[in-house]
Write a protein that holds these residues in place. Structure first.
Motif, PDB file in Angstrom:
ATOM      1  N   SER A  26       0.861  -1.181   0.000  1.00  0.00           N
ATOM      2  CA  SER A  26       0.000   0.000   0.000  1.00  0.00           C
ATOM      3  C   SER A  26       0.894   1.226   0.000  1.00  0.00           C
ATOM      4  O   SER A  26       1.970   1.226   0.598  1.00  0.00           O
ATOM      5  CB  SER A  26      -0.957  -0.004   1.191  1.00  0.00           C
ATOM      6  OG  SER A  26      -0.264   0.157   2.388  1.00  0.00           O
ATOM      7  N   ILE A  27       0.434   2.237  -0.719  1.00  0.00           N
ATOM      8  CA  ILE A  27       1.161   3.500  -0.794  1.00  0.00           C
ATOM      9  C   ILE A  27       0.179   4.638  -0.575  1.00  0.00           C
ATOM     10  O   ILE A  27      -1.012   4.518  -0.873  1.00  0.00           O
ATOM     11  CB  ILE A  27       1.909   3.674  -2.137  1.00  0.00           C
ATOM     12  CG1 ILE A  27       0.963   3.556  -3.344  1.00  0.00           C
ATOM     13  CG2 ILE A  27       3.049   2.690  -2.260  1.00  0.00           C
ATOM     14  CD1 ILE A  27       1.620   3.818  -4.677  1.00  0.00           C
ATOM     15  N   GLU A  28       0.687   5.726  -0.051  1.00  0.00           N
ATOM     16  CA  GLU A  28      -0.145   6.899   0.169  1.00  0.00           C
ATOM     17  C   GLU A  28      -0.141   7.749  -1.097  1.00  0.00           C
ATOM     18  O   GLU A  28       0.916   8.054  -1.641  1.00  0.00           O
ATOM     19  CB  GLU A  28       0.396   7.714   1.343  1.00  0.00           C
ATOM     20  CG  GLU A  28      -0.509   8.870   1.720  1.00  0.00           C
ATOM     21  CD  GLU A  28      -0.004   9.618   2.941  1.00  0.00           C
ATOM     22  OE1 GLU A  28      -0.096  10.858   2.923  1.00  0.00           O
ATOM     23  OE2 GLU A  28       0.484   8.965   3.878  1.00  0.00           O
ATOM     24  N   VAL A  54      -6.963  -0.431  -5.232  1.00  0.00           N
ATOM     25  CA  VAL A  54      -8.116   0.182  -4.582  1.00  0.00           C
ATOM     26  C   VAL A  54      -7.612   1.345  -3.735  1.00  0.00           C
ATOM     27  O   VAL A  54      -6.822   1.161  -2.814  1.00  0.00           O
ATOM     28  CB  VAL A  54      -8.878  -0.838  -3.703  1.00  0.00           C
ATOM     29  CG1 VAL A  54     -10.060  -0.169  -3.019  1.00  0.00           C
ATOM     30  CG2 VAL A  54      -9.339  -2.027  -4.533  1.00  0.00           C
ATOM     31  N   TRP A  55      -8.101   2.556  -4.064  1.00  0.00           N
ATOM     32  CA  TRP A  55      -7.689   3.767  -3.350  1.00  0.00           C
ATOM     33  C   TRP A  55      -8.830   4.273  -2.484  1.00  0.00           C
ATOM     34  O   TRP A  55      -9.982   4.303  -2.922  1.00  0.00           O
ATOM     35  CB  TRP A  55      -7.275   4.849  -4.344  1.00  0.00           C
ATOM     36  CG  TRP A  55      -6.771   6.099  -3.715  1.00  0.00           C
ATOM     37  CD1 TRP A  55      -5.556   6.296  -3.139  1.00  0.00           C
ATOM     38  CD2 TRP A  55      -7.460   7.352  -3.594  1.00  0.00           C
ATOM     39  NE1 TRP A  55      -5.439   7.593  -2.675  1.00  0.00           N
ATOM     40  CE2 TRP A  55      -6.600   8.256  -2.937  1.00  0.00           C
ATOM     41  CE3 TRP A  55      -8.726   7.791  -3.969  1.00  0.00           C
ATOM     42  CZ2 TRP A  55      -6.956   9.570  -2.659  1.00  0.00           C
ATOM     43  CZ3 TRP A  55      -9.083   9.098  -3.693  1.00  0.00           C
ATOM     44  CH2 TRP A  55      -8.205   9.973  -3.042  1.00  0.00           C
ATOM     45  N   HIS A  60      -6.488   7.946   1.846  1.00  0.00           N
ATOM     46  CA  HIS A  60      -5.494   8.196   0.787  1.00  0.00           C
ATOM     47  C   HIS A  60      -4.575   6.999   0.568  1.00  0.00           C
ATOM     48  O   HIS A  60      -3.488   7.125   0.001  1.00  0.00           O
ATOM     49  CB  HIS A  60      -4.662   9.445   1.068  1.00  0.00           C
ATOM     50  CG  HIS A  60      -5.452  10.697   0.995  1.00  0.00           C
ATOM     51  ND1 HIS A  60      -4.877  11.934   0.993  1.00  0.00           N
ATOM     52  CD2 HIS A  60      -6.790  10.927   0.918  1.00  0.00           C
ATOM     53  CE1 HIS A  60      -5.804  12.864   0.932  1.00  0.00           C
ATOM     54  NE2 HIS A  60      -6.979  12.261   0.890  1.00  0.00           N
ATOM     55  N   GLU A  61      -4.998   5.834   1.012  1.00  0.00           N
ATOM     56  CA  GLU A  61      -4.193   4.627   0.875  1.00  0.00           C
ATOM     57  C   GLU A  61      -4.578   3.875  -0.398  1.00  0.00           C
ATOM     58  O   GLU A  61      -5.748   3.583  -0.630  1.00  0.00           O
ATOM     59  CB  GLU A  61      -4.416   3.725   2.093  1.00  0.00           C
ATOM     60  CG  GLU A  61      -3.627   2.447   2.051  1.00  0.00           C
ATOM     61  CD  GLU A  61      -3.905   1.553   3.254  1.00  0.00           C
ATOM     62  OE1 GLU A  61      -3.023   0.750   3.580  1.00  0.00           O
ATOM     63  OE2 GLU A  61      -4.995   1.654   3.856  1.00  0.00           O
ATOM     64  N   LEU A  62      -3.571   3.589  -1.224  1.00  0.00           N
ATOM     65  CA  LEU A  62      -3.760   2.790  -2.426  1.00  0.00           C
ATOM     66  C   LEU A  62      -3.271   1.383  -2.109  1.00  0.00           C
ATOM     67  O   LEU A  62      -2.075   1.157  -1.900  1.00  0.00           O
ATOM     68  CB  LEU A  62      -2.968   3.372  -3.601  1.00  0.00           C
ATOM     69  CG  LEU A  62      -2.987   2.579  -4.912  1.00  0.00           C
ATOM     70  CD1 LEU A  62      -4.412   2.450  -5.458  1.00  0.00           C
ATOM     71  CD2 LEU A  62      -2.076   3.234  -5.940  1.00  0.00           C
ATOM     72  N   LYS A  63      -4.216   0.439  -2.032  1.00  0.00           N
ATOM     73  CA  LYS A  63      -3.877  -0.957  -1.742  1.00  0.00           C
ATOM     74  C   LYS A  63      -3.702  -1.690  -3.060  1.00  0.00           C
ATOM     75  O   LYS A  63      -4.572  -1.625  -3.929  1.00  0.00           O
ATOM     76  CB  LYS A  63      -4.973  -1.614  -0.909  1.00  0.00           C
ATOM     77  CG  LYS A  63      -5.068  -1.037   0.487  1.00  0.00           C
ATOM     78  CD  LYS A  63      -6.108  -1.759   1.308  1.00  0.00           C
ATOM     79  CE  LYS A  63      -6.176  -1.184   2.711  1.00  0.00           C
ATOM     80  NZ  LYS A  63      -7.151  -1.869   3.545  1.00  0.00           N
ATOM     81  N   ASN A  72       7.059  -3.406 -10.266  1.00  0.00           N
ATOM     82  CA  ASN A  72       7.497  -3.110  -8.904  1.00  0.00           C
ATOM     83  C   ASN A  72       6.819  -1.819  -8.440  1.00  0.00           C
ATOM     84  O   ASN A  72       6.149  -1.138  -9.240  1.00  0.00           O
ATOM     85  CB  ASN A  72       9.027  -3.008  -8.832  1.00  0.00           C
ATOM     86  CG  ASN A  72       9.571  -1.971  -9.782  1.00  0.00           C
ATOM     87  OD1 ASN A  72       9.051  -0.865  -9.910  1.00  0.00           O
ATOM     88  ND2 ASN A  72      10.641  -2.319 -10.485  1.00  0.00           N
ATOM     89  N   LEU A  73       6.998  -1.474  -7.190  1.00  0.00           N
ATOM     90  CA  LEU A  73       6.337  -0.281  -6.641  1.00  0.00           C
ATOM     91  C   LEU A  73       6.766   0.995  -7.339  1.00  0.00           C
ATOM     92  O   LEU A  73       5.957   1.904  -7.523  1.00  0.00           O
ATOM     93  CB  LEU A  73       6.595  -0.174  -5.139  1.00  0.00           C
ATOM     94  CG  LEU A  73       5.732  -1.071  -4.267  1.00  0.00           C
ATOM     95  CD1 LEU A  73       6.104  -0.900  -2.799  1.00  0.00           C
ATOM     96  CD2 LEU A  73       4.254  -0.793  -4.469  1.00  0.00           C
ATOM     97  N   ASP A  74       8.013   1.083  -7.740  1.00  0.00           N
ATOM     98  CA  ASP A  74       8.483   2.293  -8.432  1.00  0.00           C
ATOM     99  C   ASP A  74       7.734   2.511  -9.747  1.00  0.00           C
ATOM    100  O   ASP A  74       7.366   3.639 -10.077  1.00  0.00           O
ATOM    101  CB  ASP A  74       9.989   2.229  -8.697  1.00  0.00           C
ATOM    102  CG  ASP A  74      10.807   2.382  -7.422  1.00  0.00           C
ATOM    103  OD1 ASP A  74      10.270   2.928  -6.424  1.00  0.00           O
ATOM    104  OD2 ASP A  74      11.980   1.967  -7.415  1.00  0.00           O
TER     105      ASP A  74
END
Length: 129
Positions: A26-28, A54-55, A60-63, A72-74
Motif C-alpha cells: 500500500s502506498i499513500e 483500490v484507493w 489516501h491509501e492505495l492498496k 514493482n512499486l516504483d
C-alpha cells in the motif's frame, strides 16, 4: 511408491512458487474525491502486472496486489505520478498535476476545504461530479 512421493513433492513445491508471484503493498496517494479515485486506480491497474488497485478517499491509501515478476512499486508510483497525483515521497510534475480536473486540485487549500465539508455530510465518501 517413491515416484508418487517425488511427484507429489514436486507438485507442492511448484504450487508454492507459483503463488509467491503476487505481492501486496500500500502506498499513500494524494487526492480528494471519487474522480481522483477513478484516475488513481485506473493508472495503477494499467501498469503491467498490477492485478488489483483500490484507493480510499478517506485514508489516501492505495492498496495493491501485483505480480512482482512483471512490475514493482516504483513503476506503479510512476504511473500514478504521470496522471497528476503525488505519492508520500514523490511529487507529480506541475504539467501532470495541471491535467487533473479543477475540482481535484488536492494541493489547493480551498478545494481541500470544499471536499472536507462533503465528507462530513456523506460518510461513504461518494462525491458525484
Amino acid at each position: 511408491m517413491k515416484k508418487l512421493l517425488i511427484i507429489t513433492l514436486l507438485l507442492a513445491v511448484t504450487t508454492s512458487f507459483s503463488q509467491s508471484k503476487n505481492e501486496r503493498a500500500s502506498i499513500e496517494v494524494d487526492g480528494v474525491c471519487m474522480m481522483c479515485k477513478a484516475r488513481i486506480e485506473k493508472a495503477a491497474i494499467r501498469t503491467k502486472g498490477v492485478k488489483s488497485a483500490v484507493w480510499s478517499v478517506k485514508t489516501h491509501e492505495l492498496k495493491l496486489i501485483y505480480d512482482g515478476r512483471k512490475t514493482n512499486l516504483d513503476s506503479i508510483k510512476s504511473s500514478v505520478l504521470n496522471v497528476g497525483h503525488d505519492t508520500m515521497n514523490l511529487k507529480a510534475t506541475e504539467e501532470a498535476y495541471n491535467t487533473v480536473h479543477p475540482c481535484c486540485r488536492y494541493r489547493d487549500n480551498e478545494v481541500i476545504d470544499d471536499h472536507k465539508d462533503e465528507k462530513e455530510e456523506n460518510d461513504h465518501d461518494e462525491h458525484a461530479h
